[in-house]
Write a protein that holds these residues in place. Structure first.
Motif, PDB file in Angstrom:
ATOM      1  N   PRO A  21      38.004  38.459  40.171  1.00  0.00           N
ATOM      2  CA  PRO A  21      39.154  38.705  41.055  1.00  0.00           C
ATOM      3  C   PRO A  21      39.001  37.992  42.399  1.00  0.00           C
ATOM      4  O   PRO A  21      37.926  38.016  42.995  1.00  0.00           O
ATOM      5  CB  PRO A  21      39.138  40.225  41.247  1.00  0.00           C
ATOM      6  N   LEU A  22      40.066  37.358  42.843  1.00  0.00           N
ATOM      7  CA  LEU A  22      40.108  36.785  44.193  1.00  0.00           C
ATOM      8  C   LEU A  22      41.050  37.657  44.994  1.00  0.00           C
ATOM      9  O   LEU A  22      42.166  37.935  44.544  1.00  0.00           O
ATOM     10  CB  LEU A  22      40.617  35.340  44.161  1.00  0.00           C
ATOM     11  N   ARG A  23      40.589  38.086  46.161  1.00  0.00           N
ATOM     12  CA  ARG A  23      41.383  39.069  46.897  1.00  0.00           C
ATOM     13  C   ARG A  23      41.907  38.510  48.201  1.00  0.00           C
ATOM     14  O   ARG A  23      41.191  37.806  48.924  1.00  0.00           O
ATOM     15  CB  ARG A  23      40.542  40.313  47.179  1.00  0.00           C
ATOM     16  N   GLU A  24      43.145  38.938  48.489  1.00  0.00           N
ATOM     17  CA  GLU A  24      43.807  38.514  49.724  1.00  0.00           C
ATOM     18  C   GLU A  24      42.970  38.896  50.952  1.00  0.00           C
ATOM     19  O   GLU A  24      42.804  38.098  51.876  1.00  0.00           O
ATOM     20  CB  GLU A  24      45.181  39.193  49.774  1.00  0.00           C
ATOM     21  N   GLU A  25      42.419  40.126  50.939  1.00  0.00           N
ATOM     22  CA  GLU A  25      41.678  40.596  52.124  1.00  0.00           C
ATOM     23  C   GLU A  25      40.411  39.764  52.355  1.00  0.00           C
ATOM     24  O   GLU A  25      39.824  39.789  53.423  1.00  0.00           O
ATOM     25  CB  GLU A  25      41.362  42.100  52.051  1.00  0.00           C
ATOM     26  N   ASN A  26      40.015  39.010  51.343  1.00  0.00           N
ATOM     27  CA  ASN A  26      38.839  38.147  51.454  1.00  0.00           C
ATOM     28  C   ASN A  26      39.289  36.676  51.539  1.00  0.00           C
ATOM     29  O   ASN A  26      38.528  35.773  51.208  1.00  0.00           O
ATOM     30  CB  ASN A  26      37.948  38.382  50.221  1.00  0.00           C
ATOM     31  N   GLU A  27      40.528  36.465  51.967  1.00  0.00           N
ATOM     32  CA  GLU A  27      41.134  35.119  52.039  1.00  0.00           C
ATOM     33  C   GLU A  27      41.045  34.382  50.704  1.00  0.00           C
ATOM     34  O   GLU A  27      40.906  33.165  50.665  1.00  0.00           O
ATOM     35  CB  GLU A  27      40.465  34.287  53.133  1.00  0.00           C
ATOM     36  N   PHE A  28      41.063  35.121  49.615  1.00  0.00           N
ATOM     37  CA  PHE A  28      40.989  34.587  48.259  1.00  0.00           C
ATOM     38  C   PHE A  28      39.708  33.794  48.004  1.00  0.00           C
ATOM     39  O   PHE A  28      39.687  32.906  47.158  1.00  0.00           O
ATOM     40  CB  PHE A  28      42.239  33.754  47.926  1.00  0.00           C
ATOM     41  N   ARG A  29      38.654  34.120  48.769  1.00  0.00           N
ATOM     42  CA  ARG A  29      37.343  33.553  48.468  1.00  0.00           C
ATOM     43  C   ARG A  29      36.711  34.379  47.361  1.00  0.00           C
ATOM     44  O   ARG A  29      37.175  35.464  47.037  1.00  0.00           O
ATOM     45  CB  ARG A  29      36.451  33.616  49.717  1.00  0.00           C
ATOM     46  N   VAL A  30      35.632  33.863  46.800  1.00  0.00           N
ATOM     47  CA  VAL A  30      34.908  34.616  45.779  1.00  0.00           C
ATOM     48  C   VAL A  30      34.025  35.655  46.470  1.00  0.00           C
ATOM     49  O   VAL A  30      33.386  35.355  47.471  1.00  0.00           O
ATOM     50  CB  VAL A  30      34.035  33.630  44.957  1.00  0.00           C
ATOM     51  N   ASP A  31      34.019  36.881  45.934  1.00  0.00           N
ATOM     52  CA  ASP A  31      33.097  37.897  46.432  1.00  0.00           C
ATOM     53  C   ASP A  31      31.819  37.799  45.584  1.00  0.00           C
ATOM     54  O   ASP A  31      31.852  38.018  44.367  1.00  0.00           O
ATOM     55  CB  ASP A  31      33.777  39.280  46.290  1.00  0.00           C
ATOM     56  N   ILE A  32      30.728  37.462  46.224  1.00  0.00           N
ATOM     57  CA  ILE A  32      29.483  37.180  45.488  1.00  0.00           C
ATOM     58  C   ILE A  32      29.005  38.405  44.694  1.00  0.00           C
ATOM     59  O   ILE A  32      28.503  38.280  43.577  1.00  0.00           O
ATOM     60  CB  ILE A  32      28.376  36.675  46.452  1.00  0.00           C
ATOM     61  N   ASP A  33      29.240  39.603  45.253  1.00  0.00           N
ATOM     62  CA  ASP A  33      28.841  40.813  44.509  1.00  0.00           C
ATOM     63  C   ASP A  33      29.620  40.941  43.211  1.00  0.00           C
ATOM     64  O   ASP A  33      29.083  41.410  42.203  1.00  0.00           O
ATOM     65  CB  ASP A  33      29.052  42.069  45.371  1.00  0.00           C
ATOM     66  N   ASP A  34      30.889  40.537  43.237  1.00  0.00           N
ATOM     67  CA  ASP A  34      31.683  40.546  41.997  1.00  0.00           C
ATOM     68  C   ASP A  34      31.039  39.642  40.951  1.00  0.00           C
ATOM     69  O   ASP A  34      30.930  39.997  39.773  1.00  0.00           O
ATOM     70  CB  ASP A  34      33.111  40.026  42.254  1.00  0.00           C
ATOM     71  N   VAL A  35      30.647  38.449  41.394  1.00  0.00           N
ATOM     72  CA  VAL A  35      30.044  37.496  40.442  1.00  0.00           C
ATOM     73  C   VAL A  35      28.798  38.129  39.829  1.00  0.00           C
ATOM     74  O   VAL A  35      28.631  38.136  38.603  1.00  0.00           O
ATOM     75  CB  VAL A  35      29.671  36.159  41.129  1.00  0.00           C
ATOM     76  N   LYS A  36      27.959  38.687  40.686  1.00  0.00           N
ATOM     77  CA  LYS A  36      26.701  39.282  40.188  1.00  0.00           C
ATOM     78  C   LYS A  36      26.978  40.357  39.148  1.00  0.00           C
ATOM     79  O   LYS A  36      26.304  40.456  38.135  1.00  0.00           O
ATOM     80  CB  LYS A  36      25.896  39.863  41.361  1.00  0.00           C
TER      81      LYS A  36
END
Ligand SMILES: Cc1ncc(COP(=O)(O)O)c(C=O)c1O
Length: 397
Positions: A143-158
């Motif tokens: 998931p890419l999230r608006e609140e994260n400026e559509f960057r990747v959340d590294i914890d999600d990847v892990k």
């Protein structure tokens, strides 16, 4: 009745082409449509590139070429990628394809077995999921999230990594959000890829189209990553060459040979005179490209500010590509409903966020590769329709 192979049920599509067809049908009925749905620059291909293609035609580049690409084109691409990514790339690492899209398909076909998991951005370019599904792999949306400026959340990847994870797909700047990955994000993803023996398909097709002094950074530049990275790039966006069908992949030689074999089995090769023009694109003057990017920048400001002034819309300011992905949940409509309303009542064609995956609900994608005048007109019409006022003059209805 034609017997259809079962695998076809797993093949997705790219809605942009369907919406374009719908919009054209409305135009045929006399309706004036502003096209903000299709992901291509509205500019013409720079004149020096067209001249190079004409010269190549006259010089006889009208025959089949080698499957992996003309040696001089592969060399020019290898030099360009070496220079821009600060790595050493040889012509043997390069496969030239008709558009960049086949690289996605070929690489996934070559590397993904049934049951292999592939992590891919969602919302994201729809062909990633389609190709993974088609070959029997398991698409794992990141998931890419608006609140994260559509960057990747590294914890999600892990959290998404399992023993079956084979590949991760990155795309920066990103379609559909215009979001970019920061160097720190890319370095963190590289670490995960190295730890878990993953391949990375890095879709860098928009990497020259960045704003606000942001600079592209390729995961292939991280030490140890070039051996496990496939860079996907091409000419469609940066040089306004979508119709030329000209793209390429840069990858380890072993994989380049397999991708070449897939090319032999499907398209044979990329058009020879197009490849001669590609050399000019990479080595010729860059003023036209720079002018295009500065115009995109101006349009971005107009559309972002315009959407933020419309009730029910909230629009982040993207740092790359030529798309905006406003949050429209405040309108009380679903993405599909609102996209339909805007097409039929405002004469503005755009795409539902869900065309880019399940996490696209609540958003619309607009391409601002259109004139300032048309963007302004589209904003006015959208604002009117949302206030319940007629938006398209009767004469063109
Ligand atoms: C993220 C992304 N990758 C790849 C492509 C494909 O480019 P091409 O037209 O060169 O096949 C597109 C085109 O829309 C895109 O948005």
């Amino acid at each position: 009745m034609i017997h259809v192979a079962r695998r076809m049920q797993r093949l997705g599509t790219e809605t942009a082409f369907e919406i374009l067809a719908k919009a054209r049908a409305l135009e045929a009925k006399g309706k004036e449509i502003i096209h903000l749905e299709i992901g291509e620059p509205d500019f013409d291909t720079p004149a020096n590139i067209k001249t190079a293609a004409k010269r190549a035609l006259d010089d006889g580049f009208t025959h089949y070429g080698p499957a992996a690409g003309l040696p001089q084109a592969r060399k020019a691409i290898a030099d360009y990628i070496s220079r821009t990514r600060s790595i050493t790339v040889n012509p043997e690492n390069v496969v030239v394809t008709p558009g960049a899209k086949p690289i996605m398909f070929f690489v996934i076909l070559a590397c993904i077995d049934e049951g292999d998991e592939v992590i891919y951005p969602n919302p994201g370019f729809p062909i990633y999921e389609s190709a993974i599904d088609f070959v029997g792999g398991t698409p794992v949306p990141l998931p890419l999230r608006e609140e994260n400026e559509f960057r990747v959340d590294i914890d999600d990847v892990k959290k998404l990594i399992t023993p079956r994870t084979r590949m991760i797909i990155l795309n920066s700047p990103q379609n559909p959000t215009g979001g970019i990955l920061m160097e720190e994000d890319i370095r963190a993803i590289a670490e995960i890829a190295l730890e878990n023996n993953l391949l990375v398909l890095s879709d860098e097709i928009y990497d020259r189209i960045m704003y606000d002094a942001h600079k592209p950074f390729s995961i292939a530049s991280v030490p140890g990553m070039q051996d496990r990275t496939i860079i996907l790039d091409g000419f469609s966006k940066t040089y306004a060459m979508t119709g030329w069908r000209l793209g390429y992949g840069v990858m380890p030689v072993e994989l380049a040979n397999l991708v070449t074999k897939l090319q032999i089995n499907s398209t044979s090769c990329t058009s020879s005179f197009s490849q001669m023009a590609a050399i000019e694109a990479l080595q010729g003057p860059r003023e036209d490209v720079e002018r295009m990017i500065s115009q995109f920048n101006e349009r971005r400001d107009l559309i972002v500010n315009g959407f933020n002034a419309i009730e029910g819309f909230r629009c982040h300011k993207p740092h790359g590509a030529f798309y905006v992905f406003p949050n429209i949940s405040g309108t009380g409509k679903t993405s599909r409903q609102l996209a339909d309303i805007l097409l039929n009542e405002a004469g503005v064609a755009c795409l539902s966020g869900t065309a880019f995956g399940k996490y696209g609900e609540g958003y619309l994608r607009f391409s601002y590769a259109n004139s300032l005048e048309n963007i302004e007109k589209a904003l006015e019409r959208i604002a009117k329709v949302l206030k319940g006022q007629p938006a398209v003059p009767e004469t063109v209805k």
